[in-house]
Design an enzyme around this catalytic site. Structure first.
Site: not given
Ligand code: BV8
Length: 258
Positions: A123, A131, A159, A200, A225
């Site tokens: 991610h 930009c 930018c 997660t 977890n």
């Protein structure tokens, strides 16, 4: 709640003699670093916003300063945080298992900061800006020194090449993951002998499908977890505790077997 040592030993037994380990991590592994997870109620100013509503291109187009300031707040949190024993335990696994690949949903950069040598960031990374128009190719990275300061305090920096707003180099909801990261993440998931899933909720796609691909290809699954998640039910061993406590114990148990 402390995880029973017999479960830790059972998980270590699954890792014994393994050549290829994939580790899928989510926001939970950074919780003990003081970084709120996505499902935590974000404290203070941000408690009234849903992260899944802010982390989108639509939200940025609608209110670029709000979204920019939300990330500035998160960057501030990260500036005052550091990897925790859970991140360092994963680094120690590299001395016990020939190939350890970290596939992370997190954007905090803590795995590399802790010393993990092979990290796939599904991610993106909050330390980088790009930009908004990707005017020189996807991604068009822009450093703070290159950025054009906002004309007023109602706008993010711009930018230097095309005057579009800057945005954090992270994957928003509704956006494709970086193709190379996604492809390698799936390849590593399918070739792992064991997948260790840490911190997660197992909700966000396509990251959440990686344990499925690993098991389909014959891998054993270990889930870490303190809460319930979408993975635990499919795991060969579910270590229900905080990763900062569980992972160092897992490394110790594996070291005792090696
Ligand atoms: C995409 C960067 C093509 C930004 C993030 C299929 C079905 C349904 C929906 C979809 C689908 N395919 C795609 C979608 C849409 C969407 C999606 O998944 N929606 C969800 C709501 C179902 N996916 C996308 O849009 C992805 N793009 O697929 O493009 C496409 C697009 C549209 C439609 C089809 C195809 C892009 C997703 C990436 C979004 N960006 N991050 C930013 O950070 O601002 S995701 C973001 O959420 C973070 O990366 C974070 O990691 C993640 C939240 O998940 P977790 O990491 O699991 O964190 P969470 O808070 O949920 O859970 C923490 C866990 O830790 C908990 O279980 C807790 O118990 C545990 N924990 C707590 N303390 C500890 C602990 N664990 C260990 N130790 C502790 N101490």
């Amino acid at each position: 709640m402390t995880v029973d040592q017999t479960l830790i030993d059972k998980a270590a037994g699954l890792l014994r003699g393994v050549e290829r380990l994939a580790v899928l991590t989510g926001a939970g592994i950074s919780k003990e670093s003081g970084v709120p997870t996505f499902r935590d109620a974000m404290d203070g100013l941000w408690a009234r916003y849903d992260p899944q509503q802010l982390a989108t291109p639509q939200a940025f187009r609608r209110n670029p300063k709000l979204v920019w300031d939300w990330y500035a707040y998160r960057r501030e949190l990260l500036a005052n945080a550091a990897p925790n024993p859970g991140h360092y335990a994963l680094v120690e696994l590299e001395a016990l298992i020939p190939k350890v690949v970290i596939i992370t949903q997190n954007v905090d950069g803590f795995h590399r900061a802790a010393g993990s040598s092979d990290v796939i960031e599904l991610h993106g990374n909050l330390s980088r800006d790009k930009c908004f128009a990707d005017c020189r190719g996807n991604p068009t990275h822009v450093t703070p020194e290159e950025a054009v300061p906002p004309r007023n305090d109602e706008a993010p920096p711009r930018c230097p090449h095309c005057e579009s707003y800057l945005r954090p180099d992270v994957v928003w909801f509704g956006e494709m993951l970086p193709p190379a990261a996604l492809e390698r993440g799936l390849q590593v998931s399918r070739s792992a002998q064991v997948m260790l899933v840490v911190g997660t909720s197992g909700v966000i796609q396509p990251a959440a499908s990686m344990p499925y691909w690993a098991v389909k290809a014959g891998a054993k699954l270990i889930d870490v977890n303190p809460g319930e998640d979408e993975i635990g039910g499919a795991a060969d061993v579910f270590l229900q505790g905080p990763s900062g406590e569980v992972l160092p114990r897992l490394v110790e148990a594996l070291r005792a077997l090696s």
